[in-house]
Design a protein around this motif. Sequence first.
Motif, PDB file in Angstrom:
ATOM      1  N   ALA A  83       8.025 -18.037   8.757  1.00 40.04           N
ATOM      2  CA  ALA A  83       7.424 -16.713   8.916  1.00 40.04           C
ATOM      3  C   ALA A  83       8.465 -15.625   8.688  1.00 40.04           C
ATOM      4  N   PHE A  84       9.705 -15.902   9.068  1.00 40.78           N
ATOM      5  CA  PHE A  84      10.805 -14.966   8.860  1.00 40.78           C
ATOM      6  C   PHE A  84      11.169 -14.879   7.377  1.00 40.78           C
ATOM      7  N   LYS A 126       7.339 -15.226  22.262  1.00 39.63           N
ATOM      8  CA  LYS A 126       6.204 -14.307  22.444  1.00 39.63           C
ATOM      9  C   LYS A 126       6.600 -13.091  23.278  1.00 39.63           C
ATOM     10  N   GLN A 127       7.367 -13.291  24.332  1.00 45.73           N
ATOM     11  CA  GLN A 127       7.789 -12.157  25.147  1.00 45.73           C
ATOM     12  C   GLN A 127       8.725 -11.246  24.348  1.00 45.73           C
ATOM     13  N   HIS A 128       9.568 -11.848  23.531  1.00 42.66           N
ATOM     14  CA  HIS A 128      10.440 -11.083  22.645  1.00 42.66           C
ATOM     15  C   HIS A 128       9.597 -10.218  21.711  1.00 42.66           C
ATOM     16  N   ALA A 129       8.539 -10.788  21.159  1.00 42.10           N
ATOM     17  CA  ALA A 129       7.671 -10.052  20.235  1.00 42.10           C
ATOM     18  C   ALA A 129       7.000  -8.871  20.932  1.00 42.10           C
ATOM     19  N   LEU A 258       3.584  -9.361  15.362  1.00 44.30           N
ATOM     20  CA  LEU A 258       2.138  -9.534  15.494  1.00 44.30           C
ATOM     21  C   LEU A 258       1.717 -10.938  15.065  1.00 44.30           C
ATOM     22  N   GLY A 259       2.402 -11.476  14.049  1.00 44.62           N
ATOM     23  CA  GLY A 259       2.125 -12.839  13.604  1.00 44.62           C
ATOM     24  C   GLY A 259       2.509 -13.867  14.646  1.00 44.62           C
ATOM     25  N   VAL A 260       3.655 -13.667  15.285  1.00 45.90           N
ATOM     26  CA  VAL A 260       4.095 -14.573  16.348  1.00 45.90           C
ATOM     27  C   VAL A 260       3.057 -14.625  17.467  1.00 45.90           C
ATOM     28  N   LEU A 261       2.465 -13.477  17.767  1.00 48.70           N
ATOM     29  CA  LEU A 261       1.490 -13.370  18.854  1.00 48.70           C
ATOM     30  C   LEU A 261       0.087 -13.806  18.425  1.00 48.70           C
ATOM     31  N   GLY A 262      -0.104 -14.045  17.128  1.00 47.31           N
ATOM     32  CA  GLY A 262      -1.420 -14.418  16.636  1.00 47.31           C
ATOM     33  C   GLY A 262      -2.424 -13.296  16.738  1.00 47.31           C
ATOM     34  N   ARG A 263      -1.952 -12.052  16.651  1.00 45.43           N
ATOM     35  CA  ARG A 263      -2.839 -10.891  16.808  1.00 45.43           C
ATOM     36  C   ARG A 263      -3.741 -10.730  15.593  1.00 45.43           C
ATOM     37  N   ASP A 264      -5.030 -10.477  15.848  1.00 45.70           N
ATOM     38  CA  ASP A 264      -5.990 -10.203  14.786  1.00 45.70           C
ATOM     39  C   ASP A 264      -5.781  -8.759  14.334  1.00 45.70           C
ATOM     40  N   THR A 265      -5.026  -8.580  13.269  1.00 48.23           N
ATOM     41  CA  THR A 265      -4.675  -7.219  12.836  1.00 48.23           C
ATOM     42  C   THR A 265      -5.839  -6.489  12.175  1.00 48.23           C
ATOM     43  N   SER A 266      -6.879  -7.205  11.781  1.00 52.10           N
ATOM     44  CA  SER A 266      -8.028  -6.528  11.169  1.00 52.10           C
ATOM     45  C   SER A 266      -8.662  -5.545  12.137  1.00 52.10           C
ATOM     46  N   ALA A 408      -0.159  -3.736  25.800  1.00 47.97           N
ATOM     47  CA  ALA A 408      -1.004  -4.919  25.985  1.00 47.97           C
ATOM     48  C   ALA A 408      -2.123  -4.951  24.952  1.00 47.97           C
ATOM     49  N   TRP A 409      -2.768  -3.815  24.742  1.00 44.96           N
ATOM     50  CA  TRP A 409      -3.866  -3.742  23.773  1.00 44.96           C
ATOM     51  C   TRP A 409      -3.378  -4.031  22.348  1.00 44.96           C
ATOM     52  N   ILE A 410      -2.348  -3.339  21.909  1.00 46.95           N
ATOM     53  CA  ILE A 410      -1.903  -3.488  20.523  1.00 46.95           C
ATOM     54  C   ILE A 410      -1.336  -4.888  20.274  1.00 46.95           C
ATOM     55  N   SER A 411      -0.634  -5.436  21.251  1.00 47.73           N
ATOM     56  CA  SER A 411      -0.036  -6.762  21.070  1.00 47.73           C
ATOM     57  C   SER A 411      -1.026  -7.887  21.340  1.00 47.73           C
ATOM     58  N   GLY A 412      -2.114  -7.584  22.046  1.00 48.20           N
ATOM     59  CA  GLY A 412      -3.081  -8.611  22.407  1.00 48.20           C
ATOM     60  C   GLY A 412      -2.690  -9.401  23.637  1.00 48.20           C
TER      61      GLY A 412
END
Length: 431
Positions: A83-84, A126-129, A258-266, A408-412
């Motif tokens: 991913a990096f 994840k906490q780092h992200a 956001l990828g590390v956290l699996g956040r739905d960026t859509s 919390a909201w933006i990171s999921g």
Amino acid sequence: MDKIMINEMPKHVGETVRIGCWLANKRSSGKIAFLQLRDGSGFVQGVVVKADVPEELFATAKSINQETSMYVTGTVVEDERSAFGYELQVSGIEVIGEAEDYPITPKEHGTEFLMDNRHFWLRSKKQHAIMKIRNEIIRATYEFFNDRGFVKIDPPILTGSAPEGTSELFHTKYFEEDAFLSQSGQLHLEAAAMALGRVFSFGPTFRAEKSKTRRHLIEFWMMEPEMAFTEHDESLEVQEQYVAHLVQSVLKNCKLELGVLGRDTSKLEKVQAPFPRITYDEAIEFLHEKGFDDIQWGDDFGAPHETAIAEHYDKPVFIVNYPTAIKPFYMQPHPDRDDVVLCADLIAPEGYGEIVGGSERIHDYELLKQRIEEHQLDPEAYAWYLELRKQGSVPHSGFGLGLERTVAWISGAEHVREAIPFPRLLNRLYP
């Protein structure tokens, strides 16, 4: 040989570099050791090939423990599988500080255990992200307000009065006087706005609210702008532009996190100004249609009510013009109604609740004096605040954004306790 940070590796492809790092995790076969390395700026995989390095080095790579600190030397190469996008072909390891029996292993741990070990849990990927996203939101905040001519002001943390007029305050002695930990910098920011026009603060606030929900912290950080010569609708425009700026900045600058956290960026990509607006009256009517018979006009909204309203939209939504009786004393009355005030709460999507609260402030001396009396507040404690209305008072508005709820909201993140480095909760003052 350059000593670099992991996030600088894209500039050094093909070069031999040296990094200071910790071992986050490892795995190995008989001939290759894969080291997950971190240095605070990011994570990278270090590959140690037995045939290419001295026997002693390969033995070190296989034996080092999780979270051991070291200097690692190697060649930066591109890696499309990562991913990096890069990895380090290791040619040297110099152990600095060995770690033994590191408490947080790759297996699953309970929440209380992780909270007891928050000083270590912060090191996890994840906490780092989440912390990197928090930092980007803070950076983007300064960018937004500085670009628009706001001046950063630092209101006091120790105060002699309560902006919200509530009893949920932390009391302390200030020599011979009573003092409280600030629950908002708003009142002092209003004074600063009369001097500097457009100001903002960013600092800690404290609420002695005995709540255990995933939205509440005892100590949290607030972004609080205050604007002279600004009416309610103008303030709403600033609020939606600011929140949209935060989201777009994170999307642009924190793709890896956001990828590390699996956040739905859509879902985040839809957060563009303007935001929908509904009145408190319309919100009550909507909730009744959805079967929430427990809520009546004049009640404040709880988490289930805010979530139901938010689910109807695909971006944050303003609820405007709340009843006067449930809002603080300083809010400007609606020009056509005496039962509601010119205020708004901004509700985030996906069940994260209110992230911004704001209003136009009362600028009339007599009305503000009346409100202070009606709320049975100490007139001496608010004397200086009232005096502002006698010396060139103007219409002015402001708002506060809760940093942790926004993170919390933006990171999921599931709970706001993950959105602050060391959370202070109802039953937690450690570590």
